[in-house]
Design a protein around this motif. Structure first.
Motif, PDB file in Angstrom:
ATOM      1  N   ARG A   1       0.832  -1.195   0.000  1.00 34.38           N
ATOM      2  CA  ARG A   1       0.000   0.000   0.000  1.00 34.38           C
ATOM      3  C   ARG A   1       0.871   1.251   0.000  1.00 34.38           C
ATOM      4  NH1 ARG A   1      -4.935   1.622   0.631  1.00 34.38           N
ATOM      5  NH2 ARG A   1      -5.776  -0.475   0.653  1.00 34.38           N
TER       6      ARG A   1
ATOM      7  N   ALA B   1      -0.536   8.151  -0.882  1.00 44.11           N
ATOM      8  CA  ALA B   1      -1.523   8.373  -1.943  1.00 44.11           C
ATOM      9  C   ALA B   1      -2.776   7.531  -1.734  1.00 44.11           C
ATOM     10  CB  ALA B   1      -0.900   8.052  -3.298  1.00 44.11           C
TER      11      ALA B   1
ATOM     12  N   ALA C   1      -3.219   4.253  -2.161  1.00 45.16           N
ATOM     13  CA  ALA C   1      -3.427   3.288  -3.247  1.00 45.16           C
ATOM     14  C   ALA C   1      -2.995   1.914  -2.750  1.00 45.16           C
ATOM     15  CB  ALA C   1      -2.586   3.670  -4.469  1.00 45.16           C
ATOM     16  N   PRO C   2      -3.644   0.842  -3.156  1.00 44.05           N
ATOM     17  CA  PRO C   2      -4.809   0.768  -4.035  1.00 44.05           C
ATOM     18  C   PRO C   2      -6.062   1.295  -3.343  1.00 44.05           C
ATOM     19  CG  PRO C   2      -4.380  -1.384  -3.110  1.00 44.05           C
ATOM     20  CD  PRO C   2      -3.242  -0.506  -2.680  1.00 44.05           C
ATOM     21  N   SER C   3      -7.134   1.445  -4.141  1.00 50.10           N
ATOM     22  CA  SER C   3      -8.391   1.942  -3.586  1.00 50.10           C
ATOM     23  C   SER C   3      -9.551   1.376  -4.405  1.00 50.10           C
ATOM     24  CB  SER C   3      -8.402   3.475  -3.644  1.00 50.10           C
ATOM     25  OG  SER C   3      -8.267   3.899  -4.978  1.00 50.10           O
ATOM     26  N   LYS C   4     -10.766   1.629  -3.926  1.00 50.93           N
ATOM     27  CA  LYS C   4     -11.940   1.182  -4.677  1.00 50.93           C
ATOM     28  C   LYS C   4     -12.052   1.996  -5.969  1.00 50.93           C
ATOM     29  CE  LYS C   4     -14.487  -0.765  -0.887  1.00 50.93           C
ATOM     30  NZ  LYS C   4     -13.229  -1.522  -0.577  1.00 50.93           N
ATOM     31  N   ILE C   5     -12.638   1.385  -6.999  1.00 47.97           N
ATOM     32  CA  ILE C   5     -12.875   2.137  -8.234  1.00 47.97           C
ATOM     33  C   ILE C   5     -14.372   2.214  -8.483  1.00 47.97           C
ATOM     34  CG2 ILE C   5     -10.640   1.620  -9.275  1.00 47.97           C
ATOM     35  CD1 ILE C   5     -11.967  -0.498 -10.986  1.00 47.97           C
TER      36      ILE C   5
ATOM     37  N   GLN D   1     -16.411   1.857 -13.980  1.00 51.03           N
ATOM     38  CA  GLN D   1     -15.134   1.300 -14.447  1.00 51.03           C
ATOM     39  C   GLN D   1     -15.191  -0.224 -14.471  1.00 51.03           C
ATOM     40  OE1 GLN D   1     -12.727   3.887 -11.660  1.00 51.03           O
ATOM     41  NE2 GLN D   1     -11.188   3.707 -13.270  1.00 51.03           N
ATOM     42  N   LEU D   2     -15.749  -0.807 -13.385  1.00 55.52           N
ATOM     43  CA  LEU D   2     -15.883  -2.265 -13.327  1.00 55.52           C
ATOM     44  C   LEU D   2     -16.760  -2.767 -14.471  1.00 55.52           C
ATOM     45  CD1 LEU D   2     -16.362  -2.774  -9.495  1.00 55.52           C
ATOM     46  CD2 LEU D   2     -14.412  -3.524 -10.872  1.00 55.52           C
TER      47      LEU D   2
ATOM     48  N   LEU E   1     -16.207  -6.812 -15.143  1.00 52.42           N
ATOM     49  CA  LEU E   1     -15.765  -7.470 -13.919  1.00 52.42           C
ATOM     50  C   LEU E   1     -16.761  -7.272 -12.794  1.00 52.42           C
ATOM     51  CD1 LEU E   1     -11.968  -6.585 -13.730  1.00 52.42           C
ATOM     52  CD2 LEU E   1     -13.007  -8.765 -14.392  1.00 52.42           C
ATOM     53  N   VAL E   2     -16.870  -8.305 -11.967  1.00 53.96           N
ATOM     54  CA  VAL E   2     -17.657  -8.220 -10.740  1.00 53.96           C
ATOM     55  C   VAL E   2     -16.737  -8.611  -9.590  1.00 53.96           C
ATOM     56  CG1 VAL E   2     -19.580  -9.248  -9.459  1.00 53.96           C
ATOM     57  CG2 VAL E   2     -19.815  -8.770 -11.917  1.00 53.96           C
ATOM     58  N   ILE E   3     -16.810  -7.842  -8.504  1.00 53.24           N
ATOM     59  CA  ILE E   3     -15.996  -8.184  -7.332  1.00 53.24           C
ATOM     60  C   ILE E   3     -16.776  -9.171  -6.482  1.00 53.24           C
ATOM     61  CG2 ILE E   3     -14.979  -7.275  -5.203  1.00 53.24           C
ATOM     62  CD1 ILE E   3     -14.500  -4.664  -6.728  1.00 53.24           C
TER      63      ILE E   3
ATOM     64  N   ILE F   1     -15.814 -10.996  -3.079  1.00 52.67           N
ATOM     65  CA  ILE F   1     -14.819 -11.247  -2.030  1.00 52.67           C
ATOM     66  C   ILE F   1     -15.234 -12.465  -1.220  1.00 52.67           C
ATOM     67  CG2 ILE F   1     -13.648 -10.298  -0.004  1.00 52.67           C
ATOM     68  CD1 ILE F   1     -13.942  -7.562  -1.238  1.00 52.67           C
TER      69      ILE F   1
ATOM     70  N   PHE G   1      -8.082  -1.608  -6.225  1.00 49.18           N
ATOM     71  CA  PHE G   1      -7.323  -1.611  -7.479  1.00 49.18           C
ATOM     72  C   PHE G   1      -6.241  -0.540  -7.453  1.00 49.18           C
ATOM     73  CE2 PHE G   1     -10.002  -4.234 -10.318  1.00 49.18           C
ATOM     74  CZ  PHE G   1     -11.111  -4.409  -9.489  1.00 49.18           C
TER      75      PHE G   1
ATOM     76  N   PHE H   1      -3.900  14.126  -1.681  1.00 44.37           N
ATOM     77  CA  PHE H   1      -2.541  14.122  -1.149  1.00 44.37           C
ATOM     78  C   PHE H   1      -1.702  15.245  -1.732  1.00 44.37           C
ATOM     79  CE2 PHE H   1      -0.159  11.912  -4.563  1.00 44.37           C
ATOM     80  CZ  PHE H   1      -1.185  11.310  -5.269  1.00 44.37           C
TER      81      PHE H   1
ATOM     82  N   ASN I   1     -10.384 -12.258  -6.217  1.00 49.52           N
ATOM     83  CA  ASN I   1     -11.779 -11.997  -5.857  1.00 49.52           C
ATOM     84  C   ASN I   1     -12.559 -11.365  -7.002  1.00 49.52           C
ATOM     85  OD1 ASN I   1     -11.626 -12.667  -2.845  1.00 49.52           O
ATOM     86  ND2 ASN I   1      -9.996 -11.154  -3.076  1.00 49.52           N
TER      87      ASN I   1
ATOM     88  N   VAL J   1     -14.880 -11.920 -10.682  1.00 48.41           N
ATOM     89  CA  VAL J   1     -15.685 -12.767 -11.555  1.00 48.41           C
ATOM     90  C   VAL J   1     -15.842 -12.008 -12.868  1.00 48.41           C
ATOM     91  CG1 VAL J   1     -17.978 -13.752 -11.925  1.00 48.41           C
ATOM     92  CG2 VAL J   1     -16.938 -13.834  -9.641  1.00 48.41           C
TER      93      VAL J   1
END
Lengths: 590, 590
Positions: free
Chosen positions: A558, A562, A564-568, A572-573, A578-580, A582, B189, B513, B577, B579
């Motif tokens: 990490r 900044a 990062a990473p982070s949620k998008i 975008q998905l 893409l499907v998350i 978890i 991400f 930041f 994680n 799909v």
């Protein structure tokens, strides 16, 4: 115009000149009607002087400056009465006639000093402030100079720097790839390269003859202290070469670096050691040869004395530590604890003190006579006053434990000075490593490594004995780089895949384009890669590669500055198909 | 040892010497009892000679060599009787005494010659063979030399090369990011950088003063002919500078490149042109000033003559093409078709021929008298024999169409020679661009671009008129690079965000930041970035950046050689994680 000079360049010869400086307020000192402000930039620090009697308004303005304010000062260079011999601008100061605050600053969360009061976490969060500290910035200046000199050397040697792609195909072998979903090719992914290996070999097929690249590489590994998910490699490859040609070129590169960066001359060739000797005498494939203290094998010498610990194990070995016979019981207990730590895993420690009077004091006195101990001591060439330390057990594990003990004792005796450099080539690595769990051989380096031509007849009959034409450069116990002569013959390559348990289909799927390329006239070739981060750390005397990287990541991969990473965004998905999902956490193996 | 010399280094002075060469078979010629083999490597081609009378076995061996076989030849350097003055090794040949085939080759799918018989697709699939061709390899050698010289210049100028991270956070503004799922941070991400913009500004806050990086950047855009998903930027930033300081440094860099790479001297400063003039006189923000042929505005001059086409539009403009009055009806029809193509979108083309006798012949004779036409011709300073071409319509669109027409006519007249270079700074770009669709202003460059200090008072009242302190370097109509002075004042930055419709929360989420960093003493700073791929293409005289990239991708972002991107294993998806859920295709906008 913001400045005429930098804060590091004014000297006594400039006295009387008009100047403008811009930089940060390092500190202010108010002494009666005089206020002194140290202004800092990358190049140095210069003292500004404000005199209440000369200009009270300006003096008041100066008194209001806070730490790390960005200011511009106009004035005249003057000789200082109290010269500061510690800094290069210490003979002069600036009599300021105009002052402008270019930007204010909140009080930084830690002091911008070589010895800061900030802890690791806060400095990582405010990395942009940490980078203001001289010692941090100097690591990055060193990195710049090292890469610059490397490029200069390799250019002189006719190497071409070629950029290979960052968005490549995934090869499931080895460490985990980072992958990049492709929007334009739904359901498909790029991978980020773990190294440019396949591409540099292709460039040899293309006749590029000598290639290099200072290349970003990526590995999605669970991070240890000295790993980063992205790291930088000095990646090189040459055609029409044998091992000797490669070693000569890169030994030359390292010597030039030592000369230009550290002003150290290495007049003699770097020593070379076989992997076999490295393991036998140092218990490591990357020996620190700044000091001797070699491992000695003692199984024969100590067997048959009814000491069951030594009789029941395949390996007994030890080191002789000069001048430490005076170690107290407590110190020896500490060493025993040291070797019994889980990371080292020894069961216990046997010592023999070589006393000043020629006698011996040992933790196994009752099994060994003075003559026995004398015979053991003779194997170490031990002198009066030396301390012999013995470990026993499984061979590889015990050698590794002795290696750790040796490094510990070397450090205690001051043999591991950061400003002493002991380079070494380790050669003749085994081509294969046996894995007990899966009951098969794996490539020690990678499947393209050429066997030693003298050992090719052993490939079918005694694979474990086959030496690779592979080499590592080791300095001070750190593996800085390594490489090999590659296989350029398709038949031998197919043989290797077979021995490594690849079906032809699997090999084709993973390395197809390279195997195809090899059918169109692949030249003999070989190369190596250096870890730039490690190289800079070594030259800078750092304990972690993190300190020579501008914006490193923490152990969870990490960037805390900044975030990062982070949620998008969902959009975008969606675009990436893409499907998350978890899943509940399961313990993750390597 | 595989070779004593390369295939490019032997000269008449070496005659009589023993040598060993290694390389590829370029071609073989059998002439009676003599066989000649051209052996090739990166450095050149040398002729090998095999004589049946001297060694029949060796001669037979030579006759069996196929194209692109990798061979090693041992022999003696001898003076040639029939010298080949076209190649540097043409005065000698090798009388071969031993020949070894190091590797065979299948027949390549296209010839390895400067003028190959291979089409684009097959050459991309076998890129490793395409790279063997001299002209392709030379582009990459040029790329190496250009980056080397750039680094040398910037190092001399005290710039530090600092690597910024490739795994960063996603910023939804601008073009699409490529993203990288994080295994260790489930559901999160990384993004690949579109440029190191934020990090280089942070380095200025850190006091690095002068930074550069030859950096890989990534944009997930629908690809046009001259775009690649990964591209390389020469990224630079400086502190305590005004626009003039930046222009001087990088004009110096470009002059040094022209001197060292092309041996071209530019004695005078590069010309500068405001964005406003560039649009007015060239219909483009990147004018090709290798030739003049400026746009002339004619709305006033042509109005009120009952010609409804001209009367009904806001803009009428034209160019004067020297010496083309003789253009035939057919040629003029072709030009009309050219401007009516959808990419250009003009409705029609009006011409005025300036005849040798001082009369005019025009497609709008019935609306304009000879005196009218004479007056129009005078605005162009047209001479007898010139051809005036006019377009009419919406101002911006028509200017752009005239720009295309101007470039077309320049090319026809030979004014766009690839070996003539006309550099130009375009300055005073507008800070904002109005978007009709969303009815709001967007930043022309990015939200950190500083307004021209003289225009700050217009920010609230007349935003569209505010000039940015932004500049582009344009050579031969190609935008090679651009940059700006950045905002270093937090209040002005907040004002900009407000004008661009960012809430403070949104700005904080995206650029937090950097905004935080700016509170701790940000210096005045600015910089620019050059497109390395475009720069190399310009110097090499290439039509596409693809030809100066070792392993480029096609218009679908696909590496057809390595077959990337590709499907990945289910286990990889599970670990991440993720799909895959491919939705029915919908048309994708930009």
């Amino acid at each position: 115009m913001f400045r005429i000079h930098t804060c590091g360049e004014l000297r006594i010869a400039n006295a009387g000149q008009h100047t403008i400086l811009s930089g940060w307020v390092q500190r202010t000192r108010k002494m009666g009607g005089m206020t002194f402000v140290d202004i800092r930039d990358r190049y140095g620090i210069t003292q500004l002087v404000f005199n209440q009697d000369v200009n009270a308004g300006l003096w008041e303005q100066a008194n209001k400056l806070g730490r790390e304010f960005v200011i511009q000062a106009t004035g005249e260079v003057a000789e200082r009465i109290n010269k500061n011999r510690n800094i290069e601008t210490g003979e002069i100061e600036i009599l300021v006639s105009a002052l402008q605050v270019l930007n204010e600053s909140k009080t930084p969360p830690f002091t911008i000093e070589d010895n800061t009061d900030g802890g690791d976490d806060i400095r990582m969060k405010y990395r942009y402030l940490d980078l203001r500290r001289n010692n941090v910035r100097e690591n990055l200046e060193l990195r710049h100079r090292i890469t610059f000199e490397i490029r200069r050397y390799l250019d002189q040697m006719n190497f071409l720097e070629v950029e290979t792609p960052i968005l490549i195909g995934s090869t499931p072998e080895g460490a985990r790839d980072f992958v990049v979903p492709s929007r334009m090719n739904p359901g498909e992914f790029y991978a980020l390269p773990q190294s440019p290996q396949l591409f540099k070999q292709l460039l040899m097929v293309s006749g590029f003859d000598r290639y290099f690249q200072i290349a970003k590489c990526f590995r999605d590994e669970d991070l240890r202290a000295d790993r980063q998910p992205e790291f930088t490699q000095i990646d090189c490859e040459m055609s029409f070469v044998e091992q000797e040609d490669v070693l000569v070129i890169f030994e030359g590169m390292m010597k030039q670096l030592f000369k230009f960066i550290k002003n150290i001359d290495f007049d003699n060739p770097f020593p070379r050691m076989t992997w076999h000797d490295a393991m036998k005498y140092y218990g490591s494939d990357k020996p620190d040869i700044r000091f001797d203290m070699k491992l000695v094998e003692l199984k024969e010498a100590v067997s048959g004395h009814d000491f069951v610990v030594f009789d029941s194990v395949p390996y007994v070995g030890g080191i002789c530590v000069g001048g430490c016979a005076g170690y107290t019981r407590k110190q020896l207990d500490e060493l025993t604890d040291f070797v019994k730590r889980p990371q080292i895993g020894a069961k216990g420690l046997v010592y023999i003190r070589c006393e000043a009077d020629g006698t011996f004091k040992s933790s196994v006195d009752k099994f060994y006579s003075t003559d026995d101990l004398k015979a053991i001591a003779a194997k170490f060439n031990a002198q009066s006053g030396d301390l012999i330390l013995l470990l026993a057990g499984n061979k590889i594990k015990t050698q590794k434990a002795l290696c750790e003990l040796r490094l510990e004792m070397g450090a205690r005796l001051g043999f591991r000075e950061k400003n002493v450099f002991a380079p070494l080539w380790v050669i003749d690595f085994p081509l294969f490593e046996w894995d007990d769990e899966t009951q098969r051989y794996y490539a020690t380096h990678h499947p393209f490594t050429s066997p030693n031509p003298d050992d090719i007849h052993l490939l079918d009959t005694d694979s474990g004995k086959v030496r690779a034409t592979a080499y590592d450069m080791v300095i001070n116990g750190i593996e800085l780089g390594g490489g090999s002569i590659r296989i350029h013959d398709s038949q031998l390559q197919n043989k290797m895949f077979e021995l490594l348990g690849f079906t032809l289909e699997k090999a084709q799927a993973q390395f197809g384009f390279l195997m195809n390329a090899f059918q169109y006239g692949a030249p003999p070739h070989g190369g190596l890669a250096f870890g730039l981060d490690r190289l800079v750390s070594l030259f800078a005397g750092l304990d972690s590669i993190r300190d020579c990287i501008a914006f490193p990541k923490n152990n969870s991969g990490r960037d805390v500055m900044a975030n990062a990473p982070s949620k998008i965004d969902q959009s975008q998905l969606d675009e990436l198909n893409l499907v998350i999902d978890i899943k509940p956490q399961t313990p993750k193996g390597a």
